[in-house]
Design a protein around this motif. Structure first.
Motif, PDB file in Angstrom:
ATOM      1  N   THR A   1       6.301   5.885 -22.401  1.00 26.48           N
ATOM      2  CA  THR A   1       6.155   4.442 -22.528  1.00 26.48           C
ATOM      3  C   THR A   1       4.979   4.124 -23.452  1.00 26.48           C
ATOM      4  O   THR A   1       3.939   4.783 -23.404  1.00 26.48           O
ATOM      5  CB  THR A   1       5.914   3.796 -21.154  1.00 26.48           C
ATOM      6  OG1 THR A   1       7.041   4.043 -20.314  1.00 26.48           O
ATOM      7  CG2 THR A   1       5.698   2.289 -21.270  1.00 26.48           C
TER       8      THR A   1
ATOM      9  N   MET B   1       1.640  -0.456 -13.747  1.00 22.17           N
ATOM     10  CA  MET B   1       2.727   0.101 -14.541  1.00 22.17           C
ATOM     11  C   MET B   1       3.973   0.396 -13.716  1.00 22.17           C
ATOM     12  O   MET B   1       5.057   0.579 -14.270  1.00 22.17           O
ATOM     13  CB  MET B   1       2.251   1.366 -15.254  1.00 22.17           C
ATOM     14  CG  MET B   1       1.196   1.103 -16.325  1.00 22.17           C
ATOM     15  SD  MET B   1       1.751  -0.060 -17.599  1.00 22.17           S
ATOM     16  CE  MET B   1       3.103   0.859 -18.347  1.00 22.17           C
TER      17      MET B   1
ATOM     18  N   ILE C   1       5.125  -3.932 -24.094  1.00 22.21           N
ATOM     19  CA  ILE C   1       5.417  -2.642 -23.470  1.00 22.21           C
ATOM     20  C   ILE C   1       6.781  -2.169 -23.974  1.00 22.21           C
ATOM     21  O   ILE C   1       7.779  -2.884 -23.830  1.00 22.21           O
ATOM     22  CB  ILE C   1       5.441  -2.740 -21.931  1.00 22.21           C
ATOM     23  CG1 ILE C   1       4.126  -3.339 -21.406  1.00 22.21           C
ATOM     24  CG2 ILE C   1       5.694  -1.365 -21.306  1.00 22.21           C
ATOM     25  CD1 ILE C   1       2.905  -2.496 -21.672  1.00 22.21           C
TER      26      ILE C   1
ATOM     27  N   ALA D   1       2.329   1.131 -24.896  1.00 18.31           N
ATOM     28  CA  ALA D   1       1.739  -0.198 -24.784  1.00 18.31           C
ATOM     29  C   ALA D   1       1.096  -0.544 -26.116  1.00 18.31           C
ATOM     30  O   ALA D   1       0.352   0.265 -26.678  1.00 18.31           O
ATOM     31  CB  ALA D   1       0.708  -0.241 -23.662  1.00 18.31           C
TER      32      ALA D   1
ATOM     33  N   LYS E   1       5.152  -3.515 -13.026  1.00 20.48           N
ATOM     34  CA  LYS E   1       4.893  -4.392 -14.181  1.00 20.48           C
ATOM     35  C   LYS E   1       4.314  -5.740 -13.773  1.00 20.48           C
ATOM     36  O   LYS E   1       4.536  -6.761 -14.418  1.00 20.48           O
ATOM     37  CB  LYS E   1       6.181  -4.589 -15.003  1.00 20.48           C
ATOM     38  CG  LYS E   1       6.778  -3.291 -15.532  1.00 20.48           C
ATOM     39  CD  LYS E   1       5.828  -2.540 -16.420  1.00 20.48           C
ATOM     40  CE  LYS E   1       6.452  -1.323 -17.080  1.00 20.48           C
ATOM     41  NZ  LYS E   1       6.748  -0.249 -16.100  1.00 20.48           N
TER      42      LYS E   1
ATOM     43  N   LEU F   1      -3.060  -0.414 -16.504  1.00 22.52           N
ATOM     44  CA  LEU F   1      -3.344  -0.709 -17.904  1.00 22.52           C
ATOM     45  C   LEU F   1      -4.225  -1.938 -17.981  1.00 22.52           C
ATOM     46  O   LEU F   1      -3.800  -3.055 -17.684  1.00 22.52           O
ATOM     47  CB  LEU F   1      -2.035  -0.949 -18.672  1.00 22.52           C
ATOM     48  CG  LEU F   1      -2.198  -1.332 -20.147  1.00 22.52           C
ATOM     49  CD1 LEU F   1      -2.780  -0.167 -20.948  1.00 22.52           C
ATOM     50  CD2 LEU F   1      -0.863  -1.771 -20.739  1.00 22.52           C
TER      51      LEU F   1
END
Length: 240
Positions: free
Chosen positions: A111, A168, A123, A113, A171, A155
């Motif tokens: 993933t 994460m 994202i 960012a 979300k 994050l």
């Protein structure tokens, strides 16, 4: 000076450019990004190896360079490009084209960012699906200046209007109350070995210990309250 600590590269036109804002390393090569001249791959023993710019199909405006899983991810003023550091060729299609990408974090599952100038936080999932956090959907600001993944895999997002962190797993975004900060501009983020989050503003240095925020400024010995970078090293020194 005998055996100087620093080596000056002023005899190299690219490395003497005042617009160098990105650097990464791959084996013995250093990758340097300019906001006007593209990328220079430089070998510390043999000198320049390769220039990647508009003359050979690469952008001239580079904001950040991140090495991950044998690839270089370049954040540009026109999205993210991925480069093979051996062949110096692009890998796949550009990600989020048209978006000025200032910072990149790549998670262990692939993933990505991206902190952007004008489009908030983006994202990019491993399947290419995109989740955006910007002012249109209620996020605090469209300009994301810094990103940090902490030891809990959250994050942290530093913006021009405050600080937030993203879980994460689900979300879910949590926004920090700006009244706890000495200033809402958050320019750089780092974490020390005790899991404290340190971040710079243009009015003070701040520390978050998981419970409360504490500020440090000229009253504590800083030479200036306007800060651009903060970095915690392996000995738990905080460089500002």
């Amino acid at each position: 000076i005998i055996n100087p600590i620093f080596i000056n590269y002023s005899n190299n036109d690219f490395l003497n450019d005042p617009n160098l804002f990105a650097i990464s390393s791959v084996d013995n090569n250093v990758w340097v990004g300019s906001r006007t001249k593209g990328i220079l791959v430089y070998n510390q023993s043999n000198g320049p190896v390769k220039e990647l710019n508009e003359t050979n199909g690469f952008p001239n405006h580079i904001n950040t360079l991140v090495y991950n899983e044998n690839k270089i991810y370049a954040g540009t003023n026109n999205g993210i490009i991925i480069i093979d550091p051996i062949t110096f060729k692009k890998v796949g299609k550009p990600l989020i084209p048209g978006i000025d990408t200032k910072s990149i974090i790549i998670f262990t599952d692939g993933t990505i960012a991206a902190g952007t100038a004008g489009e908030g936080l983006i994202i990019i999932g491993i399947n290419g699906d995109i989740i955006s956090f910007n002012e249109k959907n209620g996020f605090i600001h469209n300009y994301v200046h810094s990103l940090l993944v902490d030891k809990s895999n959250r994050l942290w997002v530093g913006t021009g209007n405050g600080l937030a962190y993203l879980n994460m797993l689900n979300k879910k975004m949590t926004v920090i109350d700006n009244t706890q900060l000495c200033n809402s501009y958050v320019g750089c983020l780092s974490q020390d070995k005790f899991s404290n989050i340190w971040f710079s503003t243009d009015r003070c240095l701040m520390r978050y210990d998981g419970m409360k925020f504490e500020k440090f400024d000229r009253m504590n010995g800083l030479v200036s309250n306007t800060l651009y970078l903060v970095k915690c090293d392996s000995k738990n020194n905080i460089w500002v």
